[in-house]
Scaffold this motif. Structure first.
Motif, PDB file in Angstrom:
ATOM      1  N   SER A 220       0.808  -1.274   0.009  1.00 25.35           N
ATOM      2  CA  SER A 220       0.005  -0.076   0.210  1.00 25.35           C
ATOM      3  C   SER A 220       0.868   1.079   0.034  1.00 25.35           C
ATOM      4  CB  SER A 220      -0.946  -0.068   1.253  1.00 25.35           C
ATOM      5  OG  SER A 220      -1.788   1.154   1.225  1.00 25.35           O
ATOM      6  N   ARG A 221       1.780   1.277   0.908  1.00 28.21           N
ATOM      7  CA  ARG A 221       2.765   2.321   0.901  1.00 28.21           C
ATOM      8  C   ARG A 221       3.628   2.692  -0.489  1.00 28.21           C
ATOM      9  NH1 ARG A 221       3.140   2.916   6.434  1.00 28.21           N
ATOM     10  NH2 ARG A 221       3.332   0.487   7.239  1.00 28.21           N
ATOM     11  N   MET A 222       3.665   1.806  -1.115  1.00 31.29           N
ATOM     12  CA  MET A 222       4.602   1.735  -2.289  1.00 31.29           C
ATOM     13  C   MET A 222       3.557   2.320  -3.550  1.00 31.29           C
ATOM     14  SD  MET A 222       7.582   1.498  -1.582  1.00 31.29           S
ATOM     15  CE  MET A 222       7.720   1.185   0.203  1.00 31.29           C
ATOM     16  N   PHE A 223       2.253   1.795  -3.614  1.00 33.03           N
ATOM     17  CA  PHE A 223       1.316   2.520  -4.263  1.00 33.03           C
ATOM     18  C   PHE A 223       1.226   3.902  -4.182  1.00 33.03           C
ATOM     19  CE2 PHE A 223      -0.058  -1.815  -5.618  1.00 33.03           C
ATOM     20  CZ  PHE A 223      -0.766  -1.684  -6.652  1.00 33.03           C
ATOM     21  N   SER A 224       1.091   4.368  -2.960  1.00 29.28           N
ATOM     22  CA  SER A 224       1.233   5.737  -2.412  1.00 29.28           C
ATOM     23  C   SER A 224       2.258   6.324  -3.055  1.00 29.28           C
ATOM     24  CB  SER A 224       0.814   5.862  -0.920  1.00 29.28           C
ATOM     25  OG  SER A 224      -0.219   5.125  -0.623  1.00 29.28           O
ATOM     26  N   ARG A 225       3.405   5.817  -2.744  1.00 32.11           N
ATOM     27  CA  ARG A 225       4.609   6.482  -3.267  1.00 32.11           C
ATOM     28  C   ARG A 225       4.696   6.879  -4.861  1.00 32.11           C
ATOM     29  NH1 ARG A 225      10.620   4.271  -1.877  1.00 32.11           N
ATOM     30  NH2 ARG A 225       9.717   4.303   0.340  1.00 32.11           N
ATOM     31  N   LEU A 226       4.507   5.634  -5.656  1.00 30.30           N
ATOM     32  CA  LEU A 226       4.337   5.772  -6.897  1.00 30.30           C
ATOM     33  C   LEU A 226       3.336   6.797  -7.345  1.00 30.30           C
ATOM     34  CD1 LEU A 226       4.560   1.951  -7.891  1.00 30.30           C
ATOM     35  CD2 LEU A 226       6.358   3.801  -8.112  1.00 30.30           C
ATOM     36  N   ARG A 227       2.210   6.922  -6.502  1.00 28.90           N
ATOM     37  CA  ARG A 227       1.207   7.815  -7.137  1.00 28.90           C
ATOM     38  C   ARG A 227       1.785   9.377  -6.840  1.00 28.90           C
ATOM     39  NH1 ARG A 227      -1.781   9.279  -3.133  1.00 28.90           N
ATOM     40  NH2 ARG A 227      -1.944   7.296  -2.082  1.00 28.90           N
ATOM     41  N   ASP A 228       2.364   9.471  -5.707  1.00 27.31           N
ATOM     42  CA  ASP A 228       2.804  10.768  -5.163  1.00 27.31           C
ATOM     43  C   ASP A 228       3.981  11.231  -6.071  1.00 27.31           C
ATOM     44  OD1 ASP A 228       1.199  10.792  -3.121  1.00 27.31           O
ATOM     45  OD2 ASP A 228       2.683  10.018  -1.509  1.00 27.31           O
ATOM     46  N   ASP A 229       4.558  10.232  -6.779  1.00 21.50           N
ATOM     47  CA  ASP A 229       5.539  10.600  -7.638  1.00 21.50           C
ATOM     48  C   ASP A 229       5.091  10.981  -8.950  1.00 21.50           C
ATOM     49  OD1 ASP A 229       7.460  10.234  -5.669  1.00 21.50           O
ATOM     50  OD2 ASP A 229       8.208   8.360  -6.344  1.00 21.50           O
ATOM     51  N   GLY A 230       3.831  10.797  -9.300  1.00 19.33           N
ATOM     52  CA  GLY A 230       3.003  11.028 -10.445  1.00 19.33           C
ATOM     53  C   GLY A 230       3.315   9.742 -11.652  1.00 19.33           C
ATOM     54  N   LEU A 231       3.662   8.725 -11.046  1.00 18.99           N
ATOM     55  CA  LEU A 231       3.934   7.598 -12.041  1.00 18.99           C
ATOM     56  C   LEU A 231       2.613   6.900 -12.310  1.00 18.99           C
ATOM     57  CD1 LEU A 231       7.433   6.159 -10.751  1.00 18.99           C
ATOM     58  CD2 LEU A 231       6.696   7.964 -12.628  1.00 18.99           C
ATOM     59  N   ILE A 232       1.793   6.628 -11.161  1.00 18.97           N
ATOM     60  CA  ILE A 232       0.507   6.216 -11.501  1.00 18.97           C
ATOM     61  C   ILE A 232      -0.596   6.967 -10.767  1.00 18.97           C
ATOM     62  CG2 ILE A 232       1.265   3.862 -11.492  1.00 18.97           C
ATOM     63  CD1 ILE A 232       0.455   3.314  -8.444  1.00 18.97           C
ATOM     64  N   ALA A 233      -1.994   6.786 -11.273  1.00 17.37           N
ATOM     65  CA  ALA A 233      -3.166   7.166 -10.543  1.00 17.37           C
ATOM     66  C   ALA A 233      -3.902   5.921  -9.932  1.00 17.37           C
ATOM     67  CB  ALA A 233      -3.653   7.849 -11.400  1.00 17.37           C
ATOM     68  N   THR A 234      -4.394   6.180  -8.744  1.00 19.71           N
ATOM     69  CA  THR A 234      -5.073   4.965  -8.066  1.00 19.71           C
ATOM     70  C   THR A 234      -6.476   5.398  -7.730  1.00 19.71           C
ATOM     71  OG1 THR A 234      -4.450   5.381  -6.085  1.00 19.71           O
ATOM     72  CG2 THR A 234      -3.108   3.911  -7.250  1.00 19.71           C
ATOM     73  N   GLU A 235      -7.360   4.458  -8.011  1.00 21.24           N
ATOM     74  CA  GLU A 235      -8.786   4.883  -7.615  1.00 21.24           C
ATOM     75  C   GLU A 235      -9.084   3.613  -7.339  1.00 21.24           C
ATOM     76  OE1 GLU A 235     -11.224   6.751 -10.529  1.00 21.24           O
ATOM     77  OE2 GLU A 235     -12.919   6.103  -9.383  1.00 21.24           O
ATOM     78  N   GLY A 236      -9.138   3.199  -5.694  1.00 24.87           N
ATOM     79  CA  GLY A 236      -9.277   1.747  -5.403  1.00 24.87           C
ATOM     80  C   GLY A 236      -8.517   0.777  -5.786  1.00 24.87           C
ATOM     81  N   ARG A 237      -8.871  -0.410  -6.426  1.00 31.40           N
ATOM     82  CA  ARG A 237      -8.217  -1.162  -6.993  1.00 31.40           C
ATOM     83  C   ARG A 237      -8.101  -0.864  -8.739  1.00 31.40           C
ATOM     84  NH1 ARG A 237      -9.748  -7.247  -5.025  1.00 31.40           N
ATOM     85  NH2 ARG A 237      -9.352  -6.680  -3.001  1.00 31.40           N
ATOM     86  N   LYS A 238      -8.384   0.111  -9.026  1.00 31.80           N
ATOM     87  CA  LYS A 238      -8.226   0.733 -10.488  1.00 31.80           C
ATOM     88  C   LYS A 238      -7.234   1.132 -10.406  1.00 31.80           C
ATOM     89  CE  LYS A 238     -11.434   2.904 -12.307  1.00 31.80           C
ATOM     90  NZ  LYS A 238     -12.836   3.453 -13.036  1.00 31.80           N
ATOM     91  N   THR A 239      -6.107   1.084 -11.103  1.00 30.04           N
ATOM     92  CA  THR A 239      -4.782   1.761 -11.497  1.00 30.04           C
ATOM     93  C   THR A 239      -4.492   2.127 -12.484  1.00 30.04           C
ATOM     94  OG1 THR A 239      -3.981   0.418  -9.563  1.00 30.04           O
ATOM     95  CG2 THR A 239      -2.201   1.412 -10.922  1.00 30.04           C
ATOM     96  N   GLU A 240      -3.971   3.346 -12.773  1.00 32.50           N
ATOM     97  CA  GLU A 240      -3.732   3.861 -14.119  1.00 32.50           C
ATOM     98  C   GLU A 240      -2.111   4.150 -14.268  1.00 32.50           C
ATOM     99  OE1 GLU A 240      -5.882   7.400 -15.470  1.00 32.50           O
ATOM    100  OE2 GLU A 240      -4.931   7.362 -17.400  1.00 32.50           O
ATOM    101  N   ILE A 241      -1.614   3.660 -15.024  1.00 36.87           N
ATOM    102  CA  ILE A 241      -0.115   4.029 -15.473  1.00 36.87           C
ATOM    103  C   ILE A 241      -0.019   5.210 -16.068  1.00 36.87           C
ATOM    104  CG2 ILE A 241       1.989   3.312 -16.418  1.00 36.87           C
ATOM    105  CD1 ILE A 241       1.139   0.361 -15.927  1.00 36.87           C
ATOM    106  N   LEU A 242       0.580   6.454 -15.743  1.00 35.85           N
ATOM    107  CA  LEU A 242       0.567   7.555 -16.044  1.00 35.85           C
ATOM    108  C   LEU A 242       1.691   7.781 -16.937  1.00 35.85           C
ATOM    109  CD1 LEU A 242      -0.786   9.874 -13.108  1.00 35.85           C
ATOM    110  CD2 LEU A 242      -1.989   9.245 -15.179  1.00 35.85           C
ATOM    111  N   GLU A 243       2.986   7.496 -16.295  1.00 35.73           N
ATOM    112  CA  GLU A 243       4.371   7.335 -17.001  1.00 35.73           C
ATOM    113  C   GLU A 243       4.893   6.009 -17.137  1.00 35.73           C
ATOM    114  OE1 GLU A 243       5.447  10.431 -17.824  1.00 35.73           O
ATOM    115  OE2 GLU A 243       3.926  11.725 -16.983  1.00 35.73           O
ATOM    116  N   HIS A 244       4.438   5.444 -18.462  1.00 30.55           N
ATOM    117  CA  HIS A 244       4.760   4.267 -18.422  1.00 30.55           C
ATOM    118  C   HIS A 244       6.617   4.042 -18.387  1.00 30.55           C
ATOM    119  CE1 HIS A 244       4.991   0.139 -20.412  1.00 30.55           C
ATOM    120  NE2 HIS A 244       3.651   0.233 -20.252  1.00 30.55           N
ATOM    121  N   LYS A 245       6.843   4.986 -19.372  1.00 28.93           N
ATOM    122  CA  LYS A 245       8.345   4.945 -19.560  1.00 28.93           C
ATOM    123  C   LYS A 245       9.225   5.174 -18.409  1.00 28.93           C
ATOM    124  CE  LYS A 245      12.155   6.912 -22.343  1.00 28.93           C
ATOM    125  NZ  LYS A 245      12.998   6.451 -21.397  1.00 28.93           N
ATOM    126  N   ALA A 246       8.592   6.190 -17.476  1.00 29.72           N
ATOM    127  CA  ALA A 246       9.235   6.539 -16.249  1.00 29.72           C
ATOM    128  C   ALA A 246       9.361   5.249 -15.208  1.00 29.72           C
ATOM    129  CB  ALA A 246       8.661   7.923 -15.620  1.00 29.72           C
TER     130      ALA A 246
END
Lengths: 258, 258
Positions: A220-246
DNA sequence: CGGAAGATTGAAGAAACTCAATTTGTGTGG
DNA sequence: CCACACAAATTGAGTTTCTTCAATCTTCCG
């Protein structure tokens, strides 16, 4: 870890819809997965022989087991639709998820060596499988060299992807493990022509953690970190990869960060 | 990680001895490993056909590569004598040892899926392999159902043992990982009828650590702890299992300790 | 015997875990 | 449709485990 196999109205309705669609693609011959599954590379005649073998569209509802450790190996199973988890239980009683099979992937390959399943297969969502009686399949392989070769490729590919997981488990930090996990899912969805930027994760944080050798809180913490770093977006179990290359670069450079 | 392939007098002498022995068992038919290797379950005629295929007794000196990642798959290789390590290199440049194959074990199975090796195979000591041209083997499998089945068992067994390593990597603490590693080696030696209480480890602490997802210092500490607890005795790389049952119990109860 | 690589041990630091509280999401029944 | 109950997910604080850095010791070869 427990899931109820209870069939509520919603589940029944959902299955009715998929069964209507499924009637349009009853055989390997016109199955949308034939390019990634066992039939890859076969001609029409060979496909027909394989078709005669396969018991199609067995439904497995979310939470139900398809097979359990110790069950004698009758059939291999190819995921036709849905998502599974395979977990093994050690002599000491510890569970380890070894795979999250999705469309076109075979389950039960590790059972050939002992004629009994080692893993337990549970559907993570309402799913459908094609069952392939193993003894009959092996007999057919002798007649169809191309099918034999494709079967060997699938077995070999299973080993290769297990090695990929070992690499993740052995060399990566928690953050990288989660990033690699998301990329792996995304890549596999993409290979099936499905949308791969927005992923609906059918497994819990605990299951992801078990798979990656982490605790659910860490996941959970790592999901949050990746989200805070702008690499992904999360909405419950739905996860969007924002920066695929990064995200991929993160996995590549690994724990080497300066 | 680097090892010299330099051939000194000692190595040459050693190989001369083994080559004399080897002349007595030139074929699968009377190979001492036929009960754990590819020939298991074949009759004399079938054995003969397999024998015609196999290029026996290729020597690989300590530190030499048998194949490297990217090499096209020509042959599978069965370890006839000695010890190997297989390591893969991730896109990010990290190495992960995925196996330590010993007598009777096949190498290169993961290459079938892509027709190219993914792993790198290095001999940890002066070793000998039997090479099996893969295309010809596949052709023979169609004619020999029993050989086909045994081949599938070996592929399946490779998957199963990879899952065993995943279990170790995913659920165990450093101490248990090392204990499980020693037991695994001991069991495999025992299955070959070799002495399994005193093990000469052909790999370094660093290589063990890489395999288990630990640093070499941690591996060393865990060897010391197991020694201080009276479960093993160590003398350099020579390790004796003193309390086999206690060691196994340790692995079983796992991180569940009260 | 001497040098280099490997192994061991110690002390300080970082990463992940445990325990605990809170928030969010999901399905059920009113 | 809303409110409730329960499960899942998130976040924080403190602890454990493993790692990192460093020094010493051992073993193996030339």
């Amino acid at each position: 870890m427990k899931t109820s196999g209870f069939l509520n109205d919603r589940k029944m309705r959902r299955m009715a819809v998929t069964s209507f669609e499924a009637s349009l693609r009853q055989r390997c011959s016109n199955c949308s997965l034939r390019e990634i599954c066992l039939p890859l590379g076969l001609d029409a005649e060979e496909l027909g022989k394989l078709d005669d073998l396969v018991k199609r569209r067995r439904r497995v509802f979310a939470g139900q087991h398809l097979f359990r450790a110790g069950d004698p190996l009758q059939s291999l199973a190819a995921v036709r639709a849905g998502f599974f988890k395979i977990y093994e239980v050690s002599a000491g009683g510890h569970e380890q998820i070894t795979a999250f099979p999705m469309e076109g992937e075979l389950m039960g390959l590790d059972a050939i060596s002992t004629d009994a399943h080692r893993g337990n297969a549970v559907a993570l969502e309402d799913s459908e499988v094609c069952e392939i009686p193993f003894t009959r399949l092996e007999a057919l392989l002798s007649d169809l060299p191309r099918l034999q070769h494709q079967f060997h490729k699938l077995l070999s590919g299973a080993i290769a992807s297990d090695h990929g997981l070992m690499m993740v488990l052995g060399t990566m930090t928690a953050e990288l493990k989660v990033a690699a996990f998301l990329l792996n899912l995304s890549d596999r969805l993409g290979a099936r022509g499905q949308p791969c930027a927005i992923i609906h994760l059918p497994m819990s944080r605990e299951e992801i953690g078990n798979y990656l050798g982490l605790k659910l809180e860490t996941v959970s913490r790592m999901f949050s970190r990746l989200r805070d770093d702008g690499l992904i977006a999360t909405e419950g179990r739905k996860t969007e990869i924002l920066e695929h290359k990064a995200l991929r670069d993160l996995c590549l450079q690994g724990p080497l960060r300066a």
